[in-house]
Design a protein around this motif. Structure first.
Motif, mmCIF file in Angstrom:
data_model
loop_
_atom_site.group_PDB
_atom_site.id
_atom_site.type_symbol
_atom_site.label_atom_id
_atom_site.label_comp_id
_atom_site.label_asym_id
_atom_site.label_seq_id
_atom_site.Cartn_x
_atom_site.Cartn_y
_atom_site.Cartn_z
ATOM 1 N N THR A 110 26.833 42.214 40.267
ATOM 2 C CA THR A 110 25.848 42.672 39.286
ATOM 3 C C THR A 110 25.269 44.016 39.688
ATOM 4 O O THR A 110 25.132 44.925 38.859
ATOM 5 C CB THR A 110 24.718 41.637 39.143
ATOM 6 O OG1 THR A 110 25.279 40.373 38.776
ATOM 7 C CG2 THR A 110 23.720 42.065 38.085
ATOM 8 N N VAL A 111 24.920 44.163 40.952
ATOM 9 C CA VAL A 111 24.386 45.436 41.423
ATOM 10 C C VAL A 111 25.439 46.525 41.311
ATOM 11 O O VAL A 111 25.137 47.672 40.932
ATOM 12 C CB VAL A 111 23.888 45.304 42.878
ATOM 13 C CG1 VAL A 111 23.469 46.669 43.439
ATOM 14 C CG2 VAL A 111 22.729 44.326 42.956
ATOM 15 N N LYS A 112 26.679 46.189 41.622
ATOM 16 C CA LYS A 112 27.763 47.180 41.567
ATOM 17 C C LYS A 112 27.924 47.743 40.164
ATOM 18 O O LYS A 112 28.299 48.913 39.978
ATOM 19 C CB LYS A 112 29.070 46.539 42.034
ATOM 20 C CG LYS A 112 30.222 47.518 42.210
ATOM 21 C CD LYS A 112 31.496 46.779 42.580
ATOM 22 C CE LYS A 112 31.341 46.076 43.916
ATOM 23 N NZ LYS A 112 32.619 45.414 44.336
ATOM 24 N N GLY A 113 27.641 46.937 39.144
ATOM 25 C CA GLY A 113 27.767 47.411 37.771
ATOM 26 C C GLY A 113 26.813 48.540 37.435
ATOM 27 O O GLY A 113 27.084 49.342 36.538
ATOM 28 N N TYR A 114 25.689 48.612 38.140
ATOM 29 C CA TYR A 114 24.709 49.671 37.892
ATOM 30 C C TYR A 114 24.686 50.730 39.003
ATOM 31 O O TYR A 114 24.239 51.844 38.771
ATOM 32 C CB TYR A 114 23.303 49.067 37.778
ATOM 33 C CG TYR A 114 23.073 48.263 36.525
ATOM 34 C CD1 TYR A 114 22.517 48.854 35.393
ATOM 35 C CD2 TYR A 114 23.404 46.914 36.472
ATOM 36 C CE1 TYR A 114 22.298 48.126 34.233
ATOM 37 C CE2 TYR A 114 23.187 46.171 35.319
ATOM 38 C CZ TYR A 114 22.641 46.789 34.197
ATOM 39 O OH TYR A 114 22.429 46.049 33.060
ATOM 40 N N ALA A 115 25.086 50.326 40.186
ATOM 41 C CA ALA A 115 24.966 51.228 41.340
ATOM 42 C C ALA A 115 26.239 51.187 42.168
ATOM 43 O O ALA A 115 26.220 50.875 43.362
ATOM 44 C CB ALA A 115 23.756 50.830 42.191
ATOM 45 N N SER A 116 27.344 51.523 41.531
ATOM 46 C CA SER A 116 28.634 51.418 42.217
ATOM 47 C C SER A 116 28.740 52.386 43.385
ATOM 48 O O SER A 116 29.497 52.140 44.328
ATOM 49 C CB SER A 116 29.773 51.678 41.229
ATOM 50 O OG SER A 116 29.624 52.964 40.639
ATOM 51 N N VAL A 129 17.797 48.428 44.958
ATOM 52 C CA VAL A 129 17.620 48.042 43.562
ATOM 53 C C VAL A 129 16.386 48.699 42.949
ATOM 54 O O VAL A 129 16.350 48.985 41.738
ATOM 55 C CB VAL A 129 17.514 46.496 43.460
ATOM 56 C CG1 VAL A 129 17.029 46.053 42.094
ATOM 57 C CG2 VAL A 129 18.873 45.864 43.765
ATOM 58 N N GLU A 130 15.377 48.975 43.757
ATOM 59 C CA GLU A 130 14.141 49.569 43.251
ATOM 60 C C GLU A 130 14.384 50.919 42.583
ATOM 61 O O GLU A 130 13.561 51.373 41.773
ATOM 62 C CB GLU A 130 13.139 49.733 44.397
ATOM 63 C CG GLU A 130 12.644 48.425 44.989
ATOM 64 C CD GLU A 130 11.919 47.576 43.954
ATOM 65 O OE1 GLU A 130 11.139 48.148 43.165
ATOM 66 O OE2 GLU A 130 12.139 46.355 43.934
ATOM 67 N N ASN A 190 17.097 50.041 35.121
ATOM 68 C CA ASN A 190 17.931 49.275 34.195
ATOM 69 C C ASN A 190 18.451 48.002 34.848
ATOM 70 O O ASN A 190 18.542 46.950 34.207
ATOM 71 C CB ASN A 190 19.095 50.119 33.691
ATOM 72 C CG ASN A 190 18.637 51.243 32.778
ATOM 73 O OD1 ASN A 190 17.555 51.169 32.192
ATOM 74 N ND2 ASN A 190 19.452 52.286 32.663
ATOM 75 N N LEU A 191 18.793 48.108 36.127
ATOM 76 C CA LEU A 191 19.261 46.928 36.855
ATOM 77 C C LEU A 191 18.137 45.909 37.010
ATOM 78 O O LEU A 191 18.338 44.709 36.835
ATOM 79 C CB LEU A 191 19.798 47.346 38.226
ATOM 80 C CG LEU A 191 20.168 46.213 39.194
ATOM 81 C CD1 LEU A 191 21.221 45.295 38.587
ATOM 82 C CD2 LEU A 191 20.666 46.790 40.521
ATOM 83 N N LYS A 192 16.945 46.392 37.330
ATOM 84 C CA LYS A 192 15.812 45.502 37.510
ATOM 85 C C LYS A 192 15.454 44.767 36.218
ATOM 86 O O LYS A 192 14.827 43.703 36.252
ATOM 87 C CB LYS A 192 14.597 46.285 38.015
ATOM 88 C CG LYS A 192 14.766 46.822 39.430
ATOM 89 C CD LYS A 192 13.680 47.802 39.793
ATOM 90 C CE LYS A 192 12.307 47.155 39.737
ATOM 91 N NZ LYS A 192 11.240 48.098 40.132
ATOM 92 N N ALA A 193 15.842 45.340 35.077
ATOM 93 C CA ALA A 193 15.559 44.711 33.791
ATOM 94 C C ALA A 193 16.702 43.836 33.293
ATOM 95 O O ALA A 193 16.556 43.160 32.267
ATOM 96 C CB ALA A 193 15.242 45.786 32.752
ATOM 97 N N ASP A 194 17.826 43.852 33.996
ATOM 98 C CA ASP A 194 18.987 43.060 33.575
ATOM 99 C C ASP A 194 18.706 41.572 33.784
ATOM 100 O O ASP A 194 18.338 41.149 34.881
ATOM 101 C CB ASP A 194 20.221 43.486 34.380
ATOM 102 C CG ASP A 194 21.469 42.765 33.934
ATOM 103 O OD1 ASP A 194 21.711 41.651 34.452
ATOM 104 O OD2 ASP A 194 22.185 43.298 33.082
#
Length: 211
Positions: free
Chosen positions: A52-58, A108-109, A113-117
Motif C-alpha cells: 500500500t505504501v509502495k503505491g504512493y511512495a515507490s 508516511v507523514e 494522500n496515503l494517510k487518507a487512503d
C-alpha cells in the motif's frame, strides 16, 4: 504393597509442589504461544502494508526494503524459548522489525494522500492493535516466567525440580537497558547566570587645545 508405595510417593510429590510445577510450566508454554501468535499476526500484516505504501511512495525504496528484510529475518529464526541465546536472537530480530516499521510510519507523514487512503488506515489500525496485543502478551509471559522461576527455586520445590530436570527459564529483557539506566543528568539547582546589564555609552574625550 506396590500400589501403596505409589500412592505414598504421589502424595509426597504433590506435597512438594510437583503438580504445581506442571501447572506453571504449562502456563508458561501457553503464554509463549500467545506471544508467537501476536508476532505472527504483525508479520502477516506487513506485506499488504508495504504494498500500500509502495503505491504512493515507490521511491522510498530504502525504507520499504528495510521493512521487508527485517520481516524475512524474523521468519528465518527458529526460536527456542527455553534457550537464552535463541530467545535473545528472536528478541533482537523483532526489535529490528519494530524499528523498521517506525521508520516506515515516519515516511508516511510526508504523503497526505496515503494517510487518507482507507486501505492504509485499516492496515494502520490493525497494526496498532497488534502492537498493543504484543505488549500485553509479552508482559503476561514475563510474569508467568517470573512466577515459574521463583517457584522452582524455592524450597522444597527446588528439590523436586532438580529431581525431574526442571530448570529456570530465560525471559525477555528490556531493549537498550544501558541507555535506560544511564538517564541524562539535569541540574535544576543552579539558575543560569543573568547577562551583565548594558553599559551606558561613554562620552567622547574632549579635544585637546593645540600648542
Amino acid at each position: 504393597m506396590r500400589v501403596i508405595l505409589l500412592m505414598v510417593l504421589a502424595a509426597l510429590l504433590s506435597g512438594c509442589g510437583y503438580n504445581q510445577i506442571q501447572q506453571k510450566d504449562e502456563a508458561v508454554k501457553a503464554g509463549w504461544s500467545e506471544v508467537l501468535n501476536q508476532y505472527k499476526r504483525r508479520a502477516d500484516l506487513i506485506p499488504n502494508l508495504v504494498n500500500t505504501v509502495k503505491g504512493y511512495a515507490s521511491h522510498e525504496q530504502q525504507v520499504l526494503t528495510q521493512v521487508t528484510e527485517a520481516r524475512a529475518k524474523v521468519g528465518q529464526i527458529n526460536v527456542n524459548a527455553d534457550d537464552a541465546a535463541s530467545l535473545q536472537q528472536f528478541q533482537q530480530a523483532q526489535g529490528e522489525l519494530s524499528g523498521a516499521l517506525s521508520r516506515l510510519m515516519a515516511v508516511v507523514e510526508s504523503y497526505p494522500n496515503l494517510k487518507a487512503d482507507q486501505a492504509f488506515l485499516d492496515l494502520q489500525t490493525q497494526l496498532e492493535g497488534t502492537e498493543n496485543r504484543i505488549t500485553v502478551a509479552r508482559g503476561r509471559y514475563i510474569q508467568l516466567v517470573q512466577d515459574y522461576n521463583t517457584y522452582i527455586r524455592s524450597f522444597p520445590q527446588n528439590l523436586v525440580a532438580k529431581m525431574f530436570g526442571y530448570q529456570p527459564k530465560p525471559n525477555f529483557t528490556v531493549e537498550n537497558e544501558r541507555a535506560i539506566q544511564d538517564a541524562p543528568t539535569v541540574d535544576f539547582g543552579a539558575a543560569p547566570a543573568a547577562p551583565p546589564p548594558p553599559q551606558p555609552p561613554q562620552p567622547a574625550p574632549a579635544p585637546q587645545p593645540a600648542n
